[in-house]
Design a protein around this motif. Structure first.
Motif, PDB file in Angstrom:
ATOM      1  N   ALA A 176     -15.541  29.619  44.307  1.00  0.00           N
ATOM      2  CA  ALA A 176     -15.684  29.665  45.767  1.00  0.00           C
ATOM      3  C   ALA A 176     -15.661  28.262  46.358  1.00  0.00           C
ATOM      4  N   GLU A 177     -16.312  27.315  45.686  1.00  0.00           N
ATOM      5  CA  GLU A 177     -16.320  25.928  46.156  1.00  0.00           C
ATOM      6  C   GLU A 177     -14.917  25.333  46.086  1.00  0.00           C
ATOM      7  N   ALA A 178     -14.176  25.667  45.023  1.00  0.00           N
ATOM      8  CA  ALA A 178     -12.794  25.198  44.923  1.00  0.00           C
ATOM      9  C   ALA A 178     -11.957  25.744  46.077  1.00  0.00           C
ATOM     10  N   TRP A 179     -12.151  27.023  46.389  1.00  0.00           N
ATOM     11  CA  TRP A 179     -11.437  27.641  47.526  1.00  0.00           C
ATOM     12  C   TRP A 179     -11.750  26.878  48.815  1.00  0.00           C
ATOM     13  N   ASP A 180     -13.038  26.647  49.034  1.00  0.00           N
ATOM     14  CA  ASP A 180     -13.477  25.947  50.244  1.00  0.00           C
ATOM     15  C   ASP A 180     -12.857  24.564  50.355  1.00  0.00           C
ATOM     16  N   SER A 181     -12.609  23.940  49.196  1.00  0.00           N
ATOM     17  CA  SER A 181     -12.261  22.522  49.146  1.00  0.00           C
ATOM     18  C   SER A 181     -10.765  22.253  49.021  1.00  0.00           C
TER      19      SER A 181
END
Length: 218
Positions: A119-124
């Motif tokens: 999810a953090e990768a998606w956000d970033s």
């Protein structure tokens, strides 16, 4: 002849750097002090719009050897010869969960953590990637920092939080964790938002000579 070769080599060293041809294996980046590595992270606001965990296909058997990504990590990180049954089912070994300093011998007590959560990768930045690149990210066996076997308890406590909201409970693990996080983001050119960057910078202030080395993802 030797002097001619030496002169040619010296001349080549003075030439400006040029990017490798498309498809070439990416060069290993020089190790950086942790604070300098944090400064190299791209800056961007985060957005979780449209995120679904299924956008990152895992665990796959990329090399078709019957062992999926989870099994590959368990086999690689076991401190003893792992017990592997039919179908590449890992049933025993010895794993050190560096987030909390716990040693486990039963794989059922372990999760394979994405150092930078999906999810953090998606956000970033991963929201703009192709499905194939997201799959490569979710199953990245080419960098030791990308995937790590840790106790299920700590992985689930971490969930999809970045270092502004979660760090390992074992204080001695936090500098390693910070370096691993930054290395993974740099490898995949993922951005950091302001809160995350501030948290990383604060963590790095207590990490002395900690350095970051990474290889850019293909």
């Amino acid at each position: 002849m030797i002097s001619t070769i030496a002169a040619t080599a010296a001349a080549l060293l003075t030439l400006p750097f040029t990017a490798a041809p498309a498809g070439a294996h990416p060069a290993q980046a020089e190790p950086l002090p942790l604070t300098a590595a944090i400064a190299q992270l791209p800056s961007a606001a985060e957005s979780r719009d449209g995120y679904q965990r299924t956008s990152f296909k895992h665990w796959i058997d990329a090399d078709r050897d019957a062992c999926n990504t989870r099994a590959e990590v368990l086999i690689s990180e076991s401190r003893t010869e792992p017990v592997i049954e039919a179908g590449c089912k890992v049933t025993a070994g010895e794993w050190y969960s560096y987030y909390d300093g716990v040693t486990l011998t039963a794989p059922g007590g372990l999760d394979i953590d994405h150092m930078v959560p999906l999810a953090e990768a998606w956000d970033s930045g991963a929201s703009a990637w192709t499905a194939a690149r997201r799959e490569a990210y979710a199953n990245d066996l080419d960098a030791e920092r990308s995937l790590v076997a840790v106790s299920a308890r700590t992985n689930r406590a971490k969930a999809d939080r970045d270092p502004a909201d979660w760090t390992p409970p074992l204080a001695d693990a936090r500098c390693t964790y910070t370096a691993d996080w930054v290395a993974t983001k740099l490898r995949w050119q993922l951005a950091a938002d302001d809160r995350e960057r501030a948290a990383l910078t604060e963590l790095a202030s207590g990490c002395g000579q900690e350095s970051v080395d990474y290889q850019p993802a293909p």
